[in-house]
Design a protein around this motif. Structure first.
Motif, mmCIF file in Angstrom:
data_model
loop_
_atom_site.group_PDB
_atom_site.id
_atom_site.type_symbol
_atom_site.label_atom_id
_atom_site.label_comp_id
_atom_site.label_asym_id
_atom_site.label_seq_id
_atom_site.Cartn_x
_atom_site.Cartn_y
_atom_site.Cartn_z
ATOM 1 N N ALA A 1 -3.908 1.809 -14.843
ATOM 2 C CA ALA A 1 -4.122 0.370 -14.484
ATOM 3 C C ALA A 1 -3.407 0.632 -12.751
ATOM 4 C CB ALA A 1 -3.463 -0.367 -14.382
ATOM 5 N N VAL A 2 -2.212 1.615 -12.789
ATOM 6 C CA VAL A 2 -1.408 2.649 -11.667
ATOM 7 C C VAL A 2 -2.354 3.191 -10.908
ATOM 8 C CG1 VAL A 2 -0.124 3.934 -10.732
ATOM 9 C CG2 VAL A 2 0.678 1.719 -12.677
ATOM 10 N N ALA A 3 -3.082 4.147 -11.678
ATOM 11 C CA ALA A 3 -4.128 5.447 -11.227
ATOM 12 C C ALA A 3 -5.822 4.468 -10.501
ATOM 13 C CB ALA A 3 -4.763 6.184 -12.817
ATOM 14 N N VAL A 4 -6.095 3.178 -10.410
ATOM 15 C CA VAL A 4 -6.903 2.831 -10.204
ATOM 16 C C VAL A 4 -6.712 1.929 -8.756
ATOM 17 C CG1 VAL A 4 -8.576 0.667 -10.127
ATOM 18 C CG2 VAL A 4 -8.369 1.882 -12.370
ATOM 19 N N ILE A 5 -5.533 1.403 -8.763
ATOM 20 C CA ILE A 5 -5.032 0.847 -7.314
ATOM 21 C C ILE A 5 -4.031 2.120 -6.527
ATOM 22 C CG2 ILE A 5 -2.461 -0.436 -6.680
ATOM 23 C CD1 ILE A 5 -3.007 -2.005 -9.792
ATOM 24 N N ALA A 6 -3.578 3.309 -7.144
ATOM 25 C CA ALA A 6 -3.239 4.323 -6.733
ATOM 26 C C ALA A 6 -4.205 5.520 -5.757
ATOM 27 C CB ALA A 6 -2.539 4.553 -7.040
ATOM 28 N N SER A 7 -5.539 5.021 -6.185
ATOM 29 C CA SER A 7 -7.248 5.464 -5.864
ATOM 30 C C SER A 7 -7.483 4.671 -4.897
ATOM 31 C CB SER A 7 -7.852 5.656 -6.684
ATOM 32 O OG SER A 7 -7.858 6.438 -7.367
ATOM 33 N N VAL A 8 -7.210 3.652 -4.428
ATOM 34 C CA VAL A 8 -7.754 2.629 -3.466
ATOM 35 C C VAL A 8 -6.978 3.190 -2.163
ATOM 36 C CG1 VAL A 8 -8.498 0.373 -2.871
ATOM 37 C CG2 VAL A 8 -8.959 0.886 -5.328
ATOM 38 N N THR A 9 -5.768 2.592 -2.957
ATOM 39 C CA THR A 9 -4.695 2.420 -2.172
ATOM 40 C C THR A 9 -4.924 4.330 -0.593
ATOM 41 O OG1 THR A 9 -3.007 1.819 -2.535
ATOM 42 C CG2 THR A 9 -1.636 3.422 -1.036
ATOM 43 N N ALA A 10 -5.041 5.421 -1.841
ATOM 44 C CA ALA A 10 -5.198 6.481 -0.435
ATOM 45 C C ALA A 10 -6.446 7.101 -0.758
ATOM 46 C CB ALA A 10 -5.268 7.688 -2.454
ATOM 47 N N VAL A 11 -7.717 6.176 -0.857
ATOM 48 C CA VAL A 11 -9.099 6.011 0.409
ATOM 49 C C VAL A 11 -9.299 5.648 1.086
ATOM 50 C CG1 VAL A 11 -11.715 5.385 0.161
ATOM 51 C CG2 VAL A 11 -10.305 6.517 -2.242
ATOM 52 N N ALA B 1 -3.575 10.491 -7.695
ATOM 53 C CA ALA B 1 -3.731 9.168 -7.885
ATOM 54 C C ALA B 1 -5.814 8.998 -8.718
ATOM 55 C CB ALA B 1 -4.306 8.157 -6.635
ATOM 56 N N PHE B 2 -6.286 9.994 -8.309
ATOM 57 C CA PHE B 2 -7.742 9.857 -9.072
ATOM 58 C C PHE B 2 -8.045 11.084 -10.772
ATOM 59 C CE2 PHE B 2 -11.730 12.597 -9.314
ATOM 60 C CZ PHE B 2 -12.258 10.818 -9.353
ATOM 61 N N TYR C 1 1.154 -1.418 -0.063
ATOM 62 C CA TYR C 1 -0.080 -0.099 0.149
ATOM 63 C C TYR C 1 1.069 0.951 0.051
ATOM 64 C CZ TYR C 1 -4.159 -2.668 1.120
ATOM 65 O OH TYR C 1 -5.493 -3.292 0.337
ATOM 66 N N GLY C 2 1.803 1.805 0.254
ATOM 67 C CA GLY C 2 3.113 2.610 0.503
ATOM 68 C C GLY C 2 3.672 2.900 -0.805
ATOM 69 N N VAL C 3 3.991 1.816 -1.129
ATOM 70 C CA VAL C 3 4.077 2.192 -3.004
ATOM 71 C C VAL C 3 3.335 2.809 -3.600
ATOM 72 C CG1 VAL C 3 4.619 1.103 -5.280
ATOM 73 C CG2 VAL C 3 5.930 0.344 -2.748
ATOM 74 N N PHE C 4 2.389 2.701 -3.462
ATOM 75 C CA PHE C 4 1.441 3.019 -4.477
ATOM 76 C C PHE C 4 0.840 4.190 -4.205
ATOM 77 C CE2 PHE C 4 0.191 -1.572 -6.160
ATOM 78 C CZ PHE C 4 0.983 -1.539 -7.355
ATOM 79 N N ASN C 5 0.891 4.258 -2.759
ATOM 80 C CA ASN C 5 0.430 5.578 -2.147
ATOM 81 C C ASN C 5 1.759 6.882 -2.558
ATOM 82 O OD1 ASN C 5 -1.310 7.399 -0.384
ATOM 83 N ND2 ASN C 5 0.854 7.727 0.859
ATOM 84 N N ALA C 6 3.262 6.404 -2.335
ATOM 85 C CA ALA C 6 3.917 7.068 -2.616
ATOM 86 C C ALA C 6 3.692 7.459 -4.479
ATOM 87 C CB ALA C 6 5.191 5.932 -2.412
ATOM 88 N N VAL C 7 3.293 6.828 -5.803
ATOM 89 C CA VAL C 7 3.358 6.686 -6.573
ATOM 90 C C VAL C 7 2.400 7.755 -7.184
ATOM 91 C CG1 VAL C 7 2.797 5.524 -8.997
ATOM 92 C CG2 VAL C 7 3.940 4.081 -7.260
ATOM 93 N N ALA C 8 0.849 7.458 -6.073
ATOM 94 C CA ALA C 8 0.579 8.792 -6.301
ATOM 95 C C ALA C 8 1.281 9.898 -5.886
ATOM 96 C CB ALA C 8 -0.546 8.282 -5.424
#
Length: 456
Positions: free
Chosen positions: A430-440, A390-391, A230-237
């Motif tokens: 795909a990264v946007a979808v996953i990162a949005s979930v992670t951010a929420v 992300a969004f 989760y931290g990785v995708f949050n960092a990407v966002a």
């Protein structure tokens, strides 16, 4: 005299208020998106919208990625966004040469993908992302004002929402600048300010790293497997937000015809500043604080209410950040201004006629007041930063440009360009979808730690 060239005809049409799709320009495009600027002005606008205070969150992103992955993401972000922004510019130039100059992101989507995409997808996302950036800038400015106050008066009791409100009042005044083009001098100062606070931040990190008060540095990534993922995708966002723009068409709309080549020069100026600031702040901040890097690097310079770097240096960094945030906020307010002007103003009346000045004054004041109230009520900037990236910024700045280019120019499916653009669009969607979930998810986890109008 010979017949006027296509570029001369385009310039004449813009002055006359003729639209790019066979209609008259509405008041929003005619008054807010005036096409009078040079490539230098374009570079100033681009730099203010990209090289902003969120770059001080890059060490925090590195804390979830580590050295190698952090540098890879930073480089990929720079390369892909520079490429994507040039794709948008090429598409805009192509349509301008065809006599259909597009001034807004939703105009592009309507013309290229169809009316539904502009009205129900690109337009709303861009509006939410840009207004979200105004809210985030207002909140961060309030935090910078409070930090300056606490440095000057340790133990002070004035609450965060008071500083947010003070900044909101100042932003109400700045928001009355009538057009995007009228911000060109403000944004030149903004460019110098971002260099200033980045230099202060790097100097502070070097000072801390070599001082006796240096915190113990740990570059390991904290948490279990799921937390790390989760931290990785949050960092990407967060990194996407840092590189995000979302208003490339609106910035290019401020350039006087002919537009060919001007955006590229502006992007080169902008990315010279990007490389100088992003990489220095990210590496210096992570080197100095490791996985203890906070959501905003300047917060690391205060320990138990006392600065661990020279007080004057921290005050300069906070002051430069505060001043640039006012420019960033008013730049991202432009899409809101354009929409409001389009609804409330009369394009047949003059820009400074009482018929248009009164609605402009009231609507912009109310828009800023609304954003200020949200900033004061929901004071968790880091989480907002990730969600905005992300969004909004991931699809708008990474995926959509490649789609626009492929549809407009129809590159051969046997060539590299088509498949490169397709890969960029698919991967970052795909990264946007996953990162949005992670951010929420992160907002849901942190929401319990905050209250409305919290003094953080």
């Amino acid at each position: 005299m010979g017949a006027p060239s296509r570029d001369e005809e385009e310039a004449r049409k813009m002055e006359a208020g003729d639209d790019t799709v066979g209609q008259k320009l509405d008041a929003g495009a005619l008054f807010v998106l005036q096409s009078k600027g040079s490539w230098l002005h374009c570079g100033y606008h681009l730099t203010t919208s990209i090289v902003a205070a969120p770059l001080l969150s890059l060490p925090f992103a590195f804390a979830s990625l580590g050295w190698s992955a952090g540098m890879i993401c930073l480089v990929v972000g720079a390369v892909v966004t520079f490429y994507s922004y040039n794709l948008i510019s090429r598409v805009l130039e192509h349509h301008a040469q065809q006599g259909r100059r597009q001034l807004r992101f939703r105009d592009m989507a309507t013309d290229i993908l169809g009316p539904g995409w502009g009205r129900y997808y690109i337009g709303p996302i861009q509006f939410l992302v840009c207004f979200g950036a105004v809210v985030a800038s207002t909140l961060l400015a309030g935090q910078s004002m409070k930090a300056i106050y606490l440095i000057a008066s340790p133990g002070g009791t004035i609450k965060l929402y008071v500083f947010v409100a003070i900044f909101g009042v100042f932003l109400m005044l700045l928001a009355q600048l009538p057009s995007f083009h009228s911000l060109r001098h403000v944004n030149l100062v903004s460019l110098l300010l971002c260099l200033g606070y980045s230099l202060c931040a790097v100097a502070g990190c070097i000072y801390v790293g070599h001082s006796d008060r240096a915190p113990p540095r740990d570059y390991s990534i904290r948490g279990g497997t799921s937390t790390r993922v989760y931290g990785v995708f949050n960092a990407v966002a967060v990194i996407a937000t840092t590189y995000g723009n979302g208003i490339i068409p609106e910035i290019q709309a401020t350039v006087a015809a002919p537009v060919t080549g001007k955006m590229f020069k502006g992007l080169c100026l902008c990315y010279a500043v990007v490389v100088t600031t992003f990489f220095s702040v990210a590496t210096a901040g992570y080197w100095a604080f490791g996985n203890a890097a906070q959501g905003l690097l300047l917060n690391n310079f205060m320990v138990d209410g006392e600065p661990i770097i020279p007080k004057w240096l921290l005050l300069m960094a906070e002051l430069f950040t505060l001043m640039q945030l006012s420019a960033t906020a008013v730049v991202y307010l432009q899409p809101t201004n354009e929409v409001l002007e389009g609804f409330l103003s009369d394009p047949k009346a003059g820009q400074y006629a009482a018929r248009n000045v009164v609605p402009r004054l009231l609507s912009r004041t109310l828009a800023v007041a609304f954003g200020t109230i949200i900033a004061a009520m929901v004071p968790f900037f880091g989480d907002m930063n990730a969600l905005i990236g992300a969004f909004g910024f991931l699809p708008l700045d990474f995926a959509v440009p490649a789609i626009f280019y492929n549809i407009t120019f129809k590159p051969s499916k046997k060539g590299v360009v088509f498949w490169l653009n397709t890969a960029i669009a698919v991967v970052f969607s795909a990264v946007a979808v996953i990162a949005s979930v992670t951010a929420v998810r992160q907002i849901a986890l942190d929401a319990g730690n905050y209250k409305l109008f919290a003094n953080v």
